[in-house]
Design an enzyme around this catalytic site. Structure first.
Site, PDB file in Angstrom:
ATOM      1  N   HIS A 138      -4.476   6.292  -1.052  1.00  0.00           N
ATOM      2  CA  HIS A 138      -5.009   6.241   0.309  1.00  0.00           C
ATOM      3  C   HIS A 138      -3.929   6.507   1.361  1.00  0.00           C
ATOM      4  CE1 HIS A 138      -8.984   5.616   1.706  1.00  0.00           C
ATOM      5  NE2 HIS A 138      -8.951   4.342   1.989  1.00  0.00           N
ATOM      6  N   PHE A 197      -5.792  -1.190   9.690  1.00  0.00           N
ATOM      7  CA  PHE A 197      -6.213  -0.629   8.409  1.00  0.00           C
ATOM      8  C   PHE A 197      -6.942   0.696   8.599  1.00  0.00           C
ATOM      9  CE2 PHE A 197      -4.964  -4.777   7.102  1.00  0.00           C
ATOM     10  CZ  PHE A 197      -4.429  -4.549   5.840  1.00  0.00           C
ATOM     11  N   ASN A 212      -9.695   1.976   7.973  1.00  0.00           N
ATOM     12  CA  ASN A 212     -11.058   2.007   8.515  1.00  0.00           C
ATOM     13  C   ASN A 212     -11.099   1.801  10.026  1.00  0.00           C
ATOM     14  OD1 ASN A 212     -11.582   2.220   5.814  1.00  0.00           O
ATOM     15  ND2 ASN A 212     -12.646   0.265   5.638  1.00  0.00           N
ATOM     16  N   TYR A 251       0.805  -1.230   0.000  1.00  0.00           N
ATOM     17  CA  TYR A 251       0.000   0.000   0.000  1.00  0.00           C
ATOM     18  C   TYR A 251       0.840   1.284   0.000  1.00  0.00           C
ATOM     19  CZ  TYR A 251      -3.670  -3.249   1.387  1.00  0.00           C
ATOM     20  OH  TYR A 251      -4.543  -4.295   1.435  1.00  0.00           O
ATOM     21  N   ASN A 272     -14.126   6.318   5.249  1.00  0.00           N
ATOM     22  CA  ASN A 272     -14.282   5.385   6.361  1.00  0.00           C
ATOM     23  C   ASN A 272     -13.251   5.567   7.470  1.00  0.00           C
ATOM     24  OD1 ASN A 272     -16.629   4.130   5.416  1.00  0.00           O
ATOM     25  ND2 ASN A 272     -15.438   2.827   4.048  1.00  0.00           N
TER      26      ASN A 272
END
Length: 190
Positions: A23, A67, A69, A18, A115
């Site tokens: 993000h 994560f 969220n 990631y 989120n």
């Protein structure tokens, strides 16, 4: 005189796959803040945390490692443990409602479907924290948003990121100065 405590939070997803995702721009910006100092993160299974103390201001730098969220859990834990009010928290995050490169510092407001922000609002019990919104653009089809934010920046975007990070760092520096000036005025009136 009391010490002003601030919490700067870069949100993203943990793990090598990631690292360059849209993000994860919050992680990129927060890491850039620390690059110019001799301070480094202390890491556990839940988060990476660094701290600086200078001129009566303690700044905590937090990267939640669960994560995106689930970011609120670490934010609430560090804020509570250190007596940091929501108004002294700045969340640095990606913003799909802005074209790539648009930056905006904002206090309060809703989560706009993000989120990570939703979870932070839920865990803090308020939305009165500040956020630095970094525009990453958005796909034309709403159903493609999850894949889009987990995609890497395009080459032409990637080459602009260092300059945009510099602008972000200036906005953060301005926010810190405003918090410090407001705190000093409040302390002087007591």
């Amino acid at each position: 005189m009391a010490n002003l405590k601030l919490l700067l939070v870069g949100i993203g997803n943990p793990g090598q796959k990631y690292v360059h995702n849209r993000h994860n721009i919050g992680f990129v910006i927060l890491d850039s803040l620390l690059d110019s100092s001799s301070v480094s993160y202390q890491t556990n299974s839940k988060y990476s945390l660094a701290r600086t103390d200078e001129d009566g201001v303690t700044i905590f730098y937090l990267k939640p490692l669960e994560f995106m969220n689930l970011s609120g859990k670490s934010v609430a834990e560090i804020a509570k443990k250190n007596g940091i009010s929501p108004e002294n928290i700045l969340i640095i995050h990606d913003e799909i409602d802005f074209e790539f490169g648009k930056l905006k510092l904002k206090g309060g407001g809703g989560h706009a479907g993000h989120n990570g922000l939703r979870n932070i609002v839920e865990k803090l019990g308020t939305n009165t924290f500040f956020r630095l919104r970094f525009g990453v653009g958005k796909p034309s089809i709403t159903s493609e948003v999850p894949d889009y934010v987990l995609s890497n920046f395009l080459p032409n975007e990637k080459e602009k990121i260092p300059e945009l990070v510099k602008v972000s760092l200036q906005k953060i520096s301005d926010w810190i100065r405003e918090r410090k000036n407001g705190f000093q005025k409040l302390s002087d009136n007591q």
